[in-house]
Each structure stands twice: as structure tokens, then as C-alpha cells.
Design a protein around this motif. Structure first.
Motif, PDB file in Angstrom:
ATOM      1  N   GLU A 304       0.854  -1.181   0.000  1.00  0.00           N
ATOM      2  CA  GLU A 304       0.000   0.000   0.000  1.00  0.00           C
ATOM      3  C   GLU A 304       0.893   1.234   0.000  1.00  0.00           C
ATOM      4  O   GLU A 304       1.927   1.255   0.681  1.00  0.00           O
ATOM      5  CB  GLU A 304      -0.911   0.007   1.233  1.00  0.00           C
ATOM      6  N   THR A 306       1.259   5.627   0.059  1.00  0.00           N
ATOM      7  CA  THR A 306       0.743   6.975   0.282  1.00  0.00           C
ATOM      8  C   THR A 306       1.866   7.954  -0.039  1.00  0.00           C
ATOM      9  O   THR A 306       3.033   7.702   0.294  1.00  0.00           O
ATOM     10  CB  THR A 306       0.283   7.172   1.740  1.00  0.00           C
ATOM     11  N   GLY A 316       2.988  -2.987   4.073  1.00  0.00           N
ATOM     12  CA  GLY A 316       2.373  -4.211   3.570  1.00  0.00           C
ATOM     13  C   GLY A 316       2.314  -5.296   4.622  1.00  0.00           C
ATOM     14  O   GLY A 316       2.495  -5.041   5.817  1.00  0.00           O
TER      15      GLY A 316
END
Length: 354
Positions: A304, A306, A316
Motif C-alpha cells: 500500500e 501513500t 504491507g
């Protein structure tokens, strides 16, 4: 030579993805309409982002369902497009690479078109195709046999009356027999048993002691010598010693390495491999990648992501003991010379390869 590369993991078998790549009706649903022109195929790509006209396609290599290589001519532009399918644990990995051989193109817009088609519309078509392959029909079987029905018609005429009289006689005989049986087997009345007469008990005869008989003097028992028991000396018990519990081994720090998988104009595709040399799984790890000015991260596989300014943070699932986790991500960078990020770290430790 300018190359555009896109890679995506799909939760479908290679055979299904191959159909979407090679069947004209399915290809038109997620990429562009097509029609056969002699031994070639014409893709209706005019108007798509990054395309200036329709594209004439010629098959260069075909190895179903693994590899498809096409030579594409679009106006004064010539490219070579390769699609490779690799089975993975939960489905297939599709790699699309297009190399410019002649002419010029807007590589950034073309890469965006490829990414939208491969990561957006293609998975939707594959899901639809998977639904079409499911057999939802139910067999509607009828009765396999019919049992004959025999009507029970009531008897008529004299025969019916005779049967009724005979049945009544039989029932009467059975009733009499049952009554006789009950009478014969009834229990006999019981008479109370006579209680035996009580016999007076004879008085106990006591023999009077004669006056001339001497009295026996009872002898006193001689007290026996008592033995003194020696109390055992208490033995001091050894106090148990506590064994200190073994502490769990300290978690080994994670290591990471960076590699640029492919690069193109205005961007590249990077890969970070996180390794866990320790004896236990490592959850809650963080990989940070620092990009150049105005660069943004696109599709990400394996974690993931951002982004806050130039810093992209990846997290993760736990990295297994002695294992590794792989993160792949696309970067759009306006700097023509950028082929890798400016920094990379896992839990604060710098990545190798930069």
C-alpha cells in the motif's frame, strides 16, 4: 530507442487473458475495435490518447498462451508491441512493452492510455468473461417413471351384503373369545395371612451364688513398660532455585535493495525487495522512497502506498522469516533524465542499489 512498459497482476488464468488479447470482439471491449484487412488487423485507435490514427497490426510472434509480438504502423510511426503472460500463484502477470522503431510519439500520453486499458478496462472485461464461462443452467428433468394407480371400487349387490354379514360374524366371534380370555386369566382374590400367636418369653433364670463359695478376687493387670519413641529430627529441605526464562531472540533488522525495472520518457518503473534475515516474521515495516520534484507514483503492486510531497511511504503484510517481499511501482517524472528515485530506506536504513 524509446520503450513504454506496463505490468499488472491479474487474478485470472493465462488462457482467459489470452482470449481478451487475441479475439477481436473482446479486444474491442477494453482497448479498441478491430477488423481484418487481408493477413493483417486494423485497430481503430484514432482518437485514443497518445494515438494519432488507426493502427495496422502484423503478427510477428505468436506462442499461445504465453507471448504475442506485434509490429504496429500508425501513420508515419512504427512500433513493436510485446505482450507476455506468466502464471503466478493467484493468477497471471501481464507485461506489455512497446518500443518505438520509427517516427516520434507522445510517450507519456501513450503510457497513460496503456495503463488505463491494462489496469482498468481489461480486468473488468476479464471478470465479465469469467461470469460468462460459468454454467448457470439447471437441468429440468421430469418424472422418470409413473406408478399405476388401481382404484378401490366398493363392492356391489349380494356379494357386498354377504361380505358385510361375514365380517360382522367374524368380529362377534373375536369379541367373545377376547372376553373369555380376560375372564379366565383374571387374578384370584387373596386372603389375609393369619398372624402367629405370640409366645410369652420365659424369664431368665438367675443362679444364686451359694454362701459357702469363695469369691474370686480379680487380678489387676501389671502395667507394661512403655517405650519412648524418638521423634525424627527434621531435615531441612532445599529451597527450589528459579531458572530464568529464555528471552526471545532480538529481531534482525530488515534489508532492502532498489532496482529500476524499466525506464521511459517522463518516468520509470522501480522495484524494492525487502529481505528478512531474522528467525521470525516482521510485521509493521515501512519503506520510504524519495522522488524528484513534481514526480508522482502511479500503479503499485505488492504494498500500500501513500505520497506526501516527494516522499512515498509503502507498507504491507508481514515479511516471513528468511523470506522477502517485492514492491513494484510506476513513477511519472517531468525530468527527462530521471531513471530512479533520489532516496530509498526501509525502517530508516538505506536501500542498496542507489
Amino acid at each position: 530507442m524509446i520503450e513504454i512498459a506496463t505490468e499488472v497482476d491479474l487474478s485470472h488464468p493465462p488462457a482467459r487473458i489470452w482470449r481478451a488479447l487475441t479475439e477481436q470482439a473482446l479486444l474491442a471491449k477494453w482497448f479498441a475495435g478491430s477488423e481484418s484487412v487481408g493477413d493483417r488487423t486494423l485497430l481503430r485507435t484514432a482518437g485514443l490518447p497518445g494515438y494519432d490514427a488507426d493502427t495496422e497490426v502484423e503478427v510477428v510472434e505468436l506462442r499461445a498462451p504465453e507471448r504475442l509480438v506485434l509490429r504496429c504502423r500508425e501513420a508515419d510511426r512504427s512500433t513493436r508491441l510485446a505482450c507476455d503472460l506468466t502464471p503466478i500463484g493467484h493468477g497471471s502477470r501481464l507485461s506489455v512493452r512497446e518500443v518505438l522503431e520509427e517516427g516520434d510519439w507522445d510517450a507519456d500520453r501513450r503510457a497513460e492510455q496503456h495503463e488505463r486499458a491494462v489496469t482498468g478496462r481489461l480486468p473488468a472485461i476479464l471478470d465479465w468473461l469469467a461470469f460468462q464461462e460459468v454454467d448457470l443452467r439447471r437441468a429440468e428433468g421430469g418424472l422418470t417413471a409413473e406408478l399405476p394407480v388401481i382404484p378401490l371400487a366398493p363392492p356391489r349387490g349380494r356379494t357386498a351384503r354377504r361380505r358385510a354379514l361375514l365380517l360382522a360374524g367374524v368380529l362377534a366371534v373375536l369379541g367373545l373369545a377376547a372376553g373369555a380370555t380376560v375372564w379366565a386369566t383374571r387374578p384370584a382374590p387373596t386372603t389375609p395371612a393369619a398372624q402367629p400367636a405370640s409366645t410369652p418369653s420365659a424369664p431368665l433364670a438367675t443362679s444364686a451364688a451359694s454362701s459357702g463359695s469363695p469369691r474370686a478376687t480379680p487380678s489387676r493387670p501389671t502395667p507394661s513398660a512403655t517405650r519412648r519413641s524418638v521423634a525424627p529430627t527434621p531435615t531441612a529441605s532445599a529451597s527450589p532455585t528459579r531458572t530464568p526464562s529464555a528471552r526471545p531472540p532480538a529481531a534482525a533488522p530488515l534489508a532492502a535493495s532498489y532496482e529500476t525495472v524499466s525506464d521511459r520518457v517522463f518516468g520509470y518503473r522501480g522495484q524494492v525487495v525487502v529481505s528478512n534475515p531474522g528467525p521470525a516474521a516482521r510485521p509493521d515495516w515501512t519503506v520510504t522512497v524519495t522522488l524528484g520534484d513534481d514526480a508522482t507514483v502511479g500503479s503499485v503492486n505488492g504494498a500500500e502506498a501513500t505520497q506526501n510531497g516527494p516522499v512515498v511511504t509503502f507498507t504491507g503484510a508481514a515479511v516471513p522469516a528468511g523470506g522477502s517481499a517485492t514492491i513494484r511501482f510506476d513513477v511519472r517524472d517531468p525530468d527527462l533524465t530521471a531513471t530512479k528515485p533520489e532516496g530509498c530506506a526501509v525502517d530508516g536504513a538505506a536501500c542498496a542499489g542507489l
